[in-house]
Design a protein around this motif. Structure first.
Motif, PDB file in Angstrom:
ATOM      1  N   SER A 274       0.825  -1.210   0.000  1.00  0.00           N
ATOM      2  CA  SER A 274       0.000   0.000   0.000  1.00  0.00           C
ATOM      3  C   SER A 274       0.856   1.257   0.000  1.00  0.00           C
ATOM      4  CB  SER A 274      -0.939  -0.005   1.211  1.00  0.00           C
ATOM      5  OG  SER A 274      -0.200  -0.139   2.419  1.00  0.00           O
ATOM      6  N   THR A 275       2.008   1.216   0.685  1.00  0.00           N
ATOM      7  CA  THR A 275       2.912   2.376   0.670  1.00  0.00           C
ATOM      8  C   THR A 275       3.486   2.588  -0.724  1.00  0.00           C
ATOM      9  OG1 THR A 275       3.479   1.968   2.982  1.00  0.00           O
ATOM     10  CG2 THR A 275       4.967   3.379   1.715  1.00  0.00           C
ATOM     11  N   LEU A 276       3.894   1.501  -1.382  1.00  0.00           N
ATOM     12  CA  LEU A 276       4.382   1.616  -2.758  1.00  0.00           C
ATOM     13  C   LEU A 276       3.296   2.172  -3.670  1.00  0.00           C
ATOM     14  CD1 LEU A 276       6.325  -1.759  -3.108  1.00  0.00           C
ATOM     15  CD2 LEU A 276       7.326   0.524  -3.203  1.00  0.00           C
ATOM     16  N   MET A 277       2.057   1.752  -3.430  1.00  0.00           N
ATOM     17  CA  MET A 277       0.938   2.247  -4.228  1.00  0.00           C
ATOM     18  C   MET A 277       0.778   3.751  -4.050  1.00  0.00           C
ATOM     19  SD  MET A 277      -2.527   3.215  -3.610  1.00  0.00           S
ATOM     20  CE  MET A 277      -3.095   2.238  -2.227  1.00  0.00           C
ATOM     21  N   GLU A 278       0.813   4.237  -2.812  1.00  0.00           N
ATOM     22  CA  GLU A 278       0.626   5.667  -2.554  1.00  0.00           C
ATOM     23  C   GLU A 278       1.755   6.492  -3.164  1.00  0.00           C
ATOM     24  OE1 GLU A 278       0.415   5.748   1.653  1.00  0.00           O
ATOM     25  OE2 GLU A 278      -1.610   4.903   1.771  1.00  0.00           O
TER      26      GLU A 278
ATOM     27  N   PRO B   2      -5.769   2.873  -8.730  1.00  0.00           N
ATOM     28  CA  PRO B   2      -4.635   2.913  -7.796  1.00  0.00           C
ATOM     29  C   PRO B   2      -3.588   1.893  -8.224  1.00  0.00           C
ATOM     30  CG  PRO B   2      -6.706   2.876  -6.597  1.00  0.00           C
ATOM     31  CD  PRO B   2      -7.048   2.626  -8.033  1.00  0.00           C
ATOM     32  N   PRO B   3      -2.314   2.287  -8.334  1.00  0.00           N
ATOM     33  CA  PRO B   3      -1.265   1.342  -8.766  1.00  0.00           C
ATOM     34  C   PRO B   3      -1.301   0.055  -7.950  1.00  0.00           C
ATOM     35  CG  PRO B   3      -0.391   3.564  -8.622  1.00  0.00           C
ATOM     36  CD  PRO B   3      -1.775   3.626  -8.056  1.00  0.00           C
ATOM     37  N   ILE B   4      -1.030  -1.055  -8.609  1.00  0.00           N
ATOM     38  CA  ILE B   4      -1.150  -2.375  -7.988  1.00  0.00           C
ATOM     39  C   ILE B   4       0.235  -2.972  -7.769  1.00  0.00           C
ATOM     40  CG2 ILE B   4      -2.072  -4.702  -8.260  1.00  0.00           C
ATOM     41  CD1 ILE B   4      -4.236  -3.486 -10.064  1.00  0.00           C
ATOM     42  N   PHE B   5       0.511  -3.381  -6.517  1.00  0.00           N
ATOM     43  CA  PHE B   5       1.737  -4.099  -6.161  1.00  0.00           C
ATOM     44  C   PHE B   5       1.321  -5.367  -5.418  1.00  0.00           C
ATOM     45  CE2 PHE B   5       3.104   0.206  -6.778  1.00  0.00           C
ATOM     46  CZ  PHE B   5       4.365   0.101  -7.351  1.00  0.00           C
ATOM     47  N   GLN B   6       1.807  -6.524  -5.884  1.00  0.00           N
ATOM     48  CA  GLN B   6       1.451  -7.797  -5.274  1.00  0.00           C
ATOM     49  C   GLN B   6       2.682  -8.697  -5.179  1.00  0.00           C
ATOM     50  OE1 GLN B   6      -2.672  -9.275  -6.605  1.00  0.00           O
ATOM     51  NE2 GLN B   6      -1.999  -8.090  -8.368  1.00  0.00           N
ATOM     52  N   SER B   7       2.800  -9.424  -4.083  1.00  0.00           N
ATOM     53  CA  SER B   7       3.879 -10.396  -3.894  1.00  0.00           C
ATOM     54  C   SER B   7       3.485 -11.315  -2.746  1.00  0.00           C
ATOM     55  CB  SER B   7       5.211  -9.696  -3.607  1.00  0.00           C
ATOM     56  OG  SER B   7       5.162  -9.026  -2.351  1.00  0.00           O
ATOM     57  N   GLY B   8       4.299 -12.324  -2.460  1.00  0.00           N
ATOM     58  CA  GLY B   8       4.070 -13.182  -1.306  1.00  0.00           C
ATOM     59  C   GLY B   8       3.003 -14.225  -1.485  1.00  0.00           C
TER      60      GLY B   8
ATOM     61  N   PRO C  25      -7.880  -5.748 -12.913  1.00  0.00           N
ATOM     62  CA  PRO C  25      -7.549  -4.331 -12.674  1.00  0.00           C
ATOM     63  C   PRO C  25      -8.195  -3.782 -11.405  1.00  0.00           C
ATOM     64  CG  PRO C  25      -8.226  -4.684 -14.946  1.00  0.00           C
ATOM     65  CD  PRO C  25      -8.527  -5.942 -14.213  1.00  0.00           C
ATOM     66  N   SER C  26      -9.221  -4.459 -10.921  1.00  0.00           N
ATOM     67  CA  SER C  26      -9.876  -4.006  -9.690  1.00  0.00           C
ATOM     68  C   SER C  26      -9.138  -4.463  -8.440  1.00  0.00           C
ATOM     69  CB  SER C  26     -11.313  -4.531  -9.657  1.00  0.00           C
ATOM     70  OG  SER C  26     -11.328  -5.960  -9.746  1.00  0.00           O
ATOM     71  N   ALA C  27      -8.007  -5.154  -8.613  1.00  0.00           N
ATOM     72  CA  ALA C  27      -7.239  -5.644  -7.463  1.00  0.00           C
ATOM     73  C   ALA C  27      -6.742  -4.460  -6.635  1.00  0.00           C
ATOM     74  CB  ALA C  27      -6.075  -6.497  -7.943  1.00  0.00           C
ATOM     75  N   VAL C  28      -6.488  -4.732  -5.360  1.00  0.00           N
ATOM     76  CA  VAL C  28      -6.068  -3.687  -4.425  1.00  0.00           C
ATOM     77  C   VAL C  28      -4.719  -4.074  -3.817  1.00  0.00           C
ATOM     78  CG1 VAL C  28      -6.650  -2.454  -2.306  1.00  0.00           C
ATOM     79  CG2 VAL C  28      -8.465  -3.118  -3.905  1.00  0.00           C
ATOM     80  N   SER C  29      -3.831  -3.104  -3.673  1.00  0.00           N
ATOM     81  CA  SER C  29      -2.550  -3.337  -2.994  1.00  0.00           C
ATOM     82  C   SER C  29      -2.805  -3.416  -1.496  1.00  0.00           C
ATOM     83  CB  SER C  29      -1.568  -2.210  -3.317  1.00  0.00           C
ATOM     84  OG  SER C  29      -1.350  -2.107  -4.705  1.00  0.00           O
ATOM     85  N   ASN C  30      -2.524  -4.579  -0.908  1.00  0.00           N
ATOM     86  CA  ASN C  30      -2.810  -4.755   0.519  1.00  0.00           C
ATOM     87  C   ASN C  30      -1.695  -4.168   1.386  1.00  0.00           C
ATOM     88  OD1 ASN C  30      -0.705  -6.659   0.502  1.00  0.00           O
ATOM     89  ND2 ASN C  30      -2.123  -8.337   0.059  1.00  0.00           N
ATOM     90  N   ASP C  31      -1.848  -4.315   2.692  1.00  0.00           N
ATOM     91  CA  ASP C  31      -0.891  -3.738   3.639  1.00  0.00           C
ATOM     92  C   ASP C  31       0.239  -4.694   3.998  1.00  0.00           C
ATOM     93  OD1 ASP C  31      -2.287  -1.353   3.782  1.00  0.00           O
ATOM     94  OD2 ASP C  31      -3.632  -2.098   5.347  1.00  0.00           O
TER      95      ASP C  31
END
Length: 1067
Positions: free
Chosen positions: A239-243, A269-275, A282-288
């Protein structure tokens, strides 16, 4: 949202704005799009518009949430702005709009345009602030009933957007009243989607700018940020990377993007995913959760940006210490992604694109087919996902020119058994924005690489081996640190990746060369045009034109460019172009002699003349000598002939150069509506000829090209945009000049010089000479002030040039110049290296598309796309320098050799060549490339069968030569060039008309050529006699050859033909 996220608020030329408001509507765009809307409605009324008699579109209130609605899209497409809480009803003869007073004042300006475009009257229903608008709605319903109905219908058919739920009291009231009427309601969303699908040139320009911003953020911020976080092992959440990424998108200047912040916004909102937790929608959300980058980790990043409400999208997957399954799956996905883009051509069905991806996966990795996403993307424009344009297996829609797609494909929820629990499940995603053009498909987000070598990172640490080693080292030597191990492993893997990439490039290059040779592509030479033959130069058309003889002495006829010589009592005329040299000398008896040597066919260093073929067996006068007692007259004759010959040669040379020029279109000067972009006080290279002091001029950008002119009428040069191959801007840093350089497709004339390179520059520092004689202190106030003035002047000039470049880039970004693909390129100094491409050492710098040197003349501009391979020569231990030979795809073109490059630059050059996908080889000696290319073009089949360019592979040739003792008479590159070749080349390159730079060169050439009237046998005999007189009779021909061979061996080392390992395959 309506103000910030949609459209510009700056009124400009060609736009109408309401008094007191900052909003302006582009009337030209409104007219053309309204006309397009009505014509599409008429043509497809039955199949796409449900035979509707009226179309009602209601735009909801503003919202801070990101959403894509057809009603909003229609507002933006038609008017350039979102008009919240506005109801529009389109009918054949009227357009009814219900809105507030403020919006009505803006819409007043389009009444005339609507009438002119489609013959419809615009009726505005202004809703008071506290009114519910029911009375105005009833008036609009009455207007619908009053117009003619469709055939066989009792009531009117009204088209509306059924899927958009009403928001706000006004729209809820409108929807309820509309459903309670006796109108037949029909959904027209598909008709609107079809209108939005094919974009105009203005819309494509906005999408390209949005894509440029998207790519810049991904390449210059996201990738850099991830590398920094992983390398320094920082902890940061998705979420920080997204902001942080969203802030960069909204401030384009942070990634050096020259776009106004008011015109840009995010698509999502930019999407970052890992783990192990991935959602490819595209509706995915960058979690915390924290970014996960352990071994075998996968990081997915997706970024979307809008420019003037038009969307673009990019997604990349990054692999950290990838395991075999991840690498294999990514390679298959990349190939499938390219297959989708390659199949998207006008006329194809959308299902064909998705099937292309399926075919690749089924062929290369059948076990991964079930994990492939069910869609390969969607149409994109004002809406992020344009309905009806899904790239799936069932869509039979036809691809049309002007469409834009978000090509997004991935593998969902793959499983790796060898990875840790958190990395066991992973997904892969790739997305690019693609424009469908008539002749090709344009990937406008390609600036961000998705090649495996650019997205795969190696930070692997073998912890199991590191722990016991630490224990052992604890007893003795200090253990290696974690940072050291990471650095070493990273360097090793980087070199290994480069070696693997070069092996793949070698395979691709050999296949490409084989195809080109099979198609005869290497036969394309430069087709040099011959100059005028001597038969075209006539002094007198008939004997009656000869001047009356005065005396039997040499006469010069300046008017007819002839020299009349007294021969056997008659004055015989010769055109001055037939004279090669003229000289004079004086003997001991004070007799003066004039010696004239003529151009004769068949002698060394003479061009072949048409007369030798036209009159076979003719006898030619080779040389004539005349004696005189008058030395003054002899000097005048010699000087007059030289002067006349120089003038004729210069004229004929310029005429020959102009005859080979390609005819170009005429420069269209800017009129009053378009003010030319101007840059003043520039010098030009090559300079205009003529006498007098050189003066600076002005460069102006007009409608279709540049014009450079000075205050002198004859000093003018035009450069058309269509003739520009490369444009460069190099600001002054360590140099004395700031410059603009144009490398052209075809030659032009600057003054009387034919050139393909034109440069405009300004000296940023004045040459100052200290006449005091003593050294000045570094703290001298005058010295410091002078240095500050120089810095200010340099910065000012650089800013002026940069402003000019930016404005021209904006001009080239317009629709009419899309096919030229022009943009100013800037040299990358950090990749530069010193070398000697011509005679002097210079600093050579790569750009994104070329290798250039733009300071010293002659300039060096090499297009990377024209390079076949690069061979690094004289590479070995103990060598301080090496050479770089560039072989071009046109084998008839001479190779370019850059000598004396410091060995310290070798690794940097290798890395740059590998990054730009150029195959390079290394050799210990210089090769005879003229003979190599001749062998390839003479027998391309043997070259292909022998492994292509792999004969240059140093490692392969070393391994093959260990057990080989037999002599191979086939393909033997050698660094010894036969003298006959060079002599033939010199002979072929000579022509009747030669260019002469100055008087001194002319005189020196004529003096040196005075002896050329003698044959080689005569000169050899004279030299032998001279040696015999000095007592060197024992110095025979064999002795001279033996000494020559010995000295040659010392200076050049062992012959390449004897030392190079031989390959039996290539003959």
């Amino acid at each position: 949202m309506a103000d910030h996220r949609n459209g510009s608020t700056q009124p400009s030329n060609g736009k109408a704005s309401a008094a007191g408001s900052g909003y302006s509507i582009d009337l030209n765009a409104f007219q053309s799009r309204l006309k397009s809307f009505y014509s599409h409605w008429d043509e497809h009324k039955t199949d796409l518009w449900g035979s509707s008699d009226a179309i009602a579109v209601a735009c909801p209130p503003p919202s801070e949430d990101l959403r894509y609605l057809k009603s909003t899209a229609l507002n933006l497409w038609l008017l350039g702005f979102e008009f919240p809480e506005t109801i529009m009803v389109f009918m054949k003869k009227q357009i009814h709009i219900l809105c507030s007073q403020k919006k009505a004042s803006i819409l007043e300006s389009v009444k005339k345009s609507a009438r002119e475009a489609v013959g419809a009257d615009l009726v505005l229903h202004v809703k008071p602030k506290n009114d519910d608008g029911t009375a105005l709605m009833d008036a609009m319903f009455r207007a619908i009933r009053a117009q003619p109905k469709s055939d066989d219908q009792d009531s009117s058919i009204v088209g509306y957007i059924s899927r958009e739920a009403p928001e706000g009291k006004l729209l809820e009231t409108w929807t309820e009243k509309l459903k309670n009427t006796k109108f037949n309601l029909i959904d027209v969303a598909s008709g609107l989607s079809t209108i939005f699908a094919a974009k105009s040139n203005e819309e494509l320009t906005s999408i390209k700018r949005a894509a440029y911003l998207t790519t810049s953020v991904m390449k210059n911020f996201v990738v850099t940020k991830l590398e920094n976080v992983i390398d320094e092992e920082k902890k940061i959440s998705h979420s920080t990377l997204m902001e942080e990424t969203e802030k960069v998108i909204l401030e384009p200047s942070k990634v050096n993007c020259k776009l106004k912040a008011d015109n840009v916004d995010i698509c999502y909102p930019p999407i970052f995913q890992s783990g192990g937790e991935f959602d490819l929608r595209p509706s995915a959300v960058s979690n915390d959760e924290l970014l996960h980058y352990d071994s075998a980790s996968v990081i997915i990043c997706a970024v979307g940006a809008r420019y003037k409400s038009y969307c673009s999208n990019i997604a990349r997957t990054f692999l950290i210490d990838a395991d075999p399954l991840q690498s294999r799956a990514y390679g298959v996905l990349l190939k499938a992604h390219e297959a989708v883009i390659g199949s998207m051509k006008p006329g194809n069905k959308l299902s064909v694109a998705y099937q292309a991806a399926v075919s690749v996966v089924e062929g290369d990795a059948p076990d991964l087919v079930s994990y492939l996403t069910k869609s390969a993307g969607t149409g994109i424009g004002i809406e992020f996902r344009e309905s009806g344009l899904n790239l799936n297996a069932k869509n039979e829609q036809i691809i049309r020119e002007g469409m834009v797609f978000n090509v997004s494909i991935g593998f969902q929820n793959l499983q790796s058994e060898k990875s840790k629990s958190k990395n066991r499940h992973f997904s892969l995603l790739l997305a690019d924005t693609v424009i469908i053009n008539k002749d090709k498909t344009e990937v406008v987000t390609s600036m961000s690489s998705k090649a495996l070598k650019d997205v795969a990172y190696s930070f692997n640490e073998d912890e199991e081996e590191e722990r016991p080693r630490t224990k052992v080292d604890a007893k003795g030597a200090e253990p290696f640190t974690k940072t050291t191990l990471r650095s070493d492993n990273h360097e090793i893997s980087k070199e290994e990746l480069r070696r693997q990439h070069q092996a793949e490039l070698a395979r691709q290059k050999n296949e490409e060369t084989a195809r080109r040779l099979a198609g005869g592509g290497s036969e394309a030479g430069d087709n040099r045009s011959s100059s005028r033959t001597s038969t075209e130069l006539v002094a007198y058309k008939s004997i009656n034109d000869l001047p009356p003889p005065r005396e039997m002495m040499i006469q010069i006829d300046q008017k007819n460019e002839a020299v009349l010589l007294p021969i056997n009592g008659s004055m015989v005329p010769f055109h001055v172009a037939f004279i090669r040299t003229v000289s004079s000398q004086q003997d001991t008896n004070r007799n003066c002699y004039v010696r004239i040597i003529f151009n004769v066919p068949g002698t060394p260093f003479s061009p072949h003349d048409a007369n030798s073929m036209k009159f076979p067996g003719s006898i030619y006068l080779k040389e004539a000598s005349f004696r005189s007692k008058d030395s003054r007259h002899i000097s005048e004759v010699v000087q007059s002939i030289k002067t006349l010959r120089r003038q004729v040669v210069a004229r004929e040379s310029e005429r020959a150069e102009r005859a080979t020029l390609v005819t170009q279109e005429k420069l269209q000067l800017a009129n009053n509506r378009f003010k030319p972009i101007r840059l003043s006080d520039l010098w030009i290279r090559p300079a205009f000829g003529g006498r007098g002091r050189k003066i600076p001029g002005t460069l102006e950008a007009h409608v279709n090209g540049f014009r450079y002119s000075t205050t002198r009428q004859d000093e003018r040069g035009d450069i058309l945009f269509g003739n520009i191959k490369h444009a460069f801007f190099q600001p002054a840093e360590n140099e004395m000049i700031t410059l603009l350089h144009f490398h052209l497709h075809n030659h032009i004339m600057i003054g009387n010089k034919k050139t393909k390179d034109v440069q405009f520059y300004v000296e940023v520092m004045d040459m100052v000479q200290n006449v005091g004689g003593g050294k000045r202190s570094a703290y001298d106030p005058d010295e410091l002030e002078e240095e500050q003035r120089e810095r200010d002047r340099k910065n000012k000039i650089n800013v002026e040039f940069q402003t000019f470049v930016n404005r021209v880039n904006d001009l080239w970004g317009q629709a009419q110049f899309n096919g030229l693909e022009l943009e100013f390129d800037q040299p990358l100094r950090e990749l530069g290296f010193p070398g000697v491409p011509h005679k002097s050492s210079v600093f050579i710098v790569p750009t994104s598309a070329c290798l250039v040197e733009l300071i010293e003349t002659p300039f060096l501009v090499v297009t990377l796309g024209e390079i076949e391979i690069v061979n690094l020569e004289r590479v070995g231990l103990g060598q301080k320098n090496f050479d770089m030979t560039i072989v071009f795809k046109d084998f008839k073109r001479d190779v370019l050799r850059i000598d004396s490059i410091p060995s310290t630059s070798l690794d940097g050059i290798k890395e740059w060549l590998d990054t730009t996908d150029i195959k390079y080889y290394e050799s210990r000696l210089n090769l005879n490339w003229r003979q190599i290319l001749k062998t390839i073009t003479d027998d391309p089949q043997s070259f292909i069968e022998g492994g292509g360019w792999e004969f240059l592979n140093l490692e392969a040739t070393d391994s093959e030569s260990e057990n080989s003792e037999e002599s191979d008479k086939g393909y033997e590159p050698s660094d010894v060039e036969p003298e006959s070749d060079s002599e033939d080349e010199a002979s072929d390159s000579e022509s009747l008309v030669e260019s002469e730079d100055d008087d001194e060169d002319e005189d020196s050439e004529e003096d040196s050529e005075e002896e050329k009237g003698k044959t080689w046998e005569e000169l050899e005999r004279e030299a032998s006699n001279a040696d015999r007189e000095k007592g060197n009779e024992s110095d025979s021909e064999e002795d001279r050859k033996r000494r020559k061979a010995k000295s040659f061996g010392k200076s050049r080392g062992t012959s390449l033909s004897n030392s190079m390992p031989k390959r039996a395959k290539l003959r």
